[in-house]
Scaffold this active site. Structure first.
Site, PDB file in Angstrom:
ATOM      1  N   VAL A  72       2.485  -1.425   4.420  1.00 37.40           N
ATOM      2  CA  VAL A  72       2.068  -0.041   4.198  1.00 37.40           C
ATOM      3  C   VAL A  72       3.326   0.820   4.284  1.00 37.40           C
ATOM      4  O   VAL A  72       4.064   0.729   5.270  1.00 37.40           O
ATOM      5  CB  VAL A  72       1.048   0.406   5.267  1.00 37.40           C
ATOM      6  CG1 VAL A  72       0.613   1.847   5.033  1.00 37.40           C
ATOM      7  CG2 VAL A  72      -0.145  -0.537   5.287  1.00 37.40           C
ATOM      8  N   CYS A  73       3.580   1.622   3.267  1.00 29.90           N
ATOM      9  CA  CYS A  73       4.794   2.451   3.266  1.00 29.90           C
ATOM     10  C   CYS A  73       4.755   3.437   4.431  1.00 29.90           C
ATOM     11  O   CYS A  73       3.815   4.223   4.575  1.00 29.90           O
ATOM     12  CB  CYS A  73       4.931   3.220   1.961  1.00 29.90           C
ATOM     13  SG  CYS A  73       6.313   4.373   1.996  1.00 29.90           S
ATOM     14  N   ILE A  74       5.779   3.378   5.265  1.00 27.86           N
ATOM     15  CA  ILE A  74       5.770   4.156   6.511  1.00 27.86           C
ATOM     16  C   ILE A  74       5.818   5.663   6.239  1.00 27.86           C
ATOM     17  O   ILE A  74       5.084   6.434   6.876  1.00 27.86           O
ATOM     18  CB  ILE A  74       6.923   3.696   7.447  1.00 27.86           C
ATOM     19  CG1 ILE A  74       6.787   4.322   8.826  1.00 27.86           C
ATOM     20  CG2 ILE A  74       8.296   3.967   6.851  1.00 27.86           C
ATOM     21  CD1 ILE A  74       7.604   3.612   9.882  1.00 27.86           C
ATOM     22  N   ALA A 113       2.462   6.780   4.813  1.00 32.12           N
ATOM     23  CA  ALA A 113       1.422   6.712   5.841  1.00 32.12           C
ATOM     24  C   ALA A 113       1.564   7.871   6.822  1.00 32.12           C
ATOM     25  O   ALA A 113       0.593   8.563   7.133  1.00 32.12           O
ATOM     26  CB  ALA A 113       1.502   5.371   6.583  1.00 32.12           C
ATOM     27  N   PHE A 131       0.857  -1.187   0.000  1.00 34.70           N
ATOM     28  CA  PHE A 131       0.000   0.000   0.000  1.00 34.70           C
ATOM     29  C   PHE A 131       0.890   1.234   0.000  1.00 34.70           C
ATOM     30  O   PHE A 131       1.675   1.439   0.924  1.00 34.70           O
ATOM     31  CB  PHE A 131      -0.916   0.004   1.233  1.00 34.70           C
ATOM     32  CG  PHE A 131      -1.910  -1.124   1.238  1.00 34.70           C
ATOM     33  CD1 PHE A 131      -1.534  -2.401   1.634  1.00 34.70           C
ATOM     34  CD2 PHE A 131      -3.227  -0.920   0.836  1.00 34.70           C
ATOM     35  CE1 PHE A 131      -2.435  -3.460   1.629  1.00 34.70           C
ATOM     36  CE2 PHE A 131      -4.147  -1.968   0.827  1.00 34.70           C
ATOM     37  CZ  PHE A 131      -3.744  -3.241   1.220  1.00 34.70           C
TER      38      PHE A 131
END
Lengths: 121, 130
Positions: free
Chosen positions: B77-79, B82, B39
């Site tokens: 999920v790409c930190i 996000a 994501f």
């Protein structure tokens, strides 16, 4: 990270530089690919060609043009641009952030076939 | 074949979120392997567990979370993407002022872009949903 194969990845940039984070997030992914020794090339198409204009003065965002200029340092081998999309903007050769290879839209499929993966931003 | 799906679609881009989910389901039905779902960008919002929808409507978070848990899939999920959208892990949330609850929790995990590139290196197919 496990032992990785080297794949050929084409990063496709198709959005204007600052209306969303797409361009920046695409560049971040491109640099990550080079850090992990993947073969990474880049294609500008549609509104993505606006990223190539030298007179960018973004407010509160990192300058995409300057980052594109630094790509040769990361050994990004080839940068392509869709010839028809390039026709939307006025860009002299001296203004290009990096050496660009123009590809006719009709030949893009041949280009895509040379890659294992295409990541589009 | 070994697949990774990359999602860019925003949380309110229902059609795209649902198409990606249907595609993922079809892959498993056909006997393919899903290595990872990544994501990125606006799609990080799909992993926000506090999104609420009217009961009769498609809930992208709940649908994805159920699918990922049932099939024991890795959802990265790409930190950075996000965080810039106000989404945090438990550990990060405790350091916020004032401390708050995590917006991103299992089955989603916050990771770096290395997980996206690793997936490209290891998979036969990487499919992007925008």
């Amino acid at each position: 990270m496990t032992q990785m194969d080297v794949k050929k990845i084409l990063f496709v940039f198709r959005t204007a530089p600052y209306s969303t984070y797409q361009a920046q997030e695409g560049l971040d992914a491109l640099l990550a690919a080079r850090i992990f020794d993947q073969h990474a090339d880049i294609l500008f198409i549609d509104d993505g060609v606006y990223q190539l204009l030298p007179t960018q003065a973004p407010i509160g965002m990192a300058n995409i043009y300057k980052q594109l200029k630094s790509l040769p340092m990361y050994d990004v081998e080839s940068a392509y641009v869709c010839q028809e999309s390039l026709g939307q903007i006025s860009l002299t050769e001296g203004e290009q952030p990096l050496e660009l290879i123009a590809v006719e839209a009709a030949r893009l499929l041949d280009l895509f076939r040379q890659y294992n993966h295409i990541l589009s931003f | 074949m070994k697949y990774t799906l990359v999602l860019h679609c925003a949380g309110d881009d229902i059609e795209s979120a649902r198409t990606a989910l249907d595609f993922a389901g079809a892959l498993l039905t056909k006997g393919h392997e899903i290595f990872r779902i990544f994501f990125y960008g606006p799609a990080c919002a799909l992993a926000n567990r506090y999104c609420e929808y009217p009961e009769s409507q498609f809930n992208p978070y709940a649908s994805w979370a159920a699918f990922l848990s049932q099939n024991d899939l890795e959802a990265c999920v790409c930190i950075a993407a996000a965080n810039r959208r106000g989404l945090f892990s438990q550990q990060q949330s405790e350091q916020l002022s004032p401390p708050t609850s995590a917006t991103i929790a299992a089955p989603f995990v916050l990771t770096g872009l290395g997980q996206l590139i690793e997936a490209c290196a290891l998979c036969d197919r990487v499919i992007t949903f925008r």
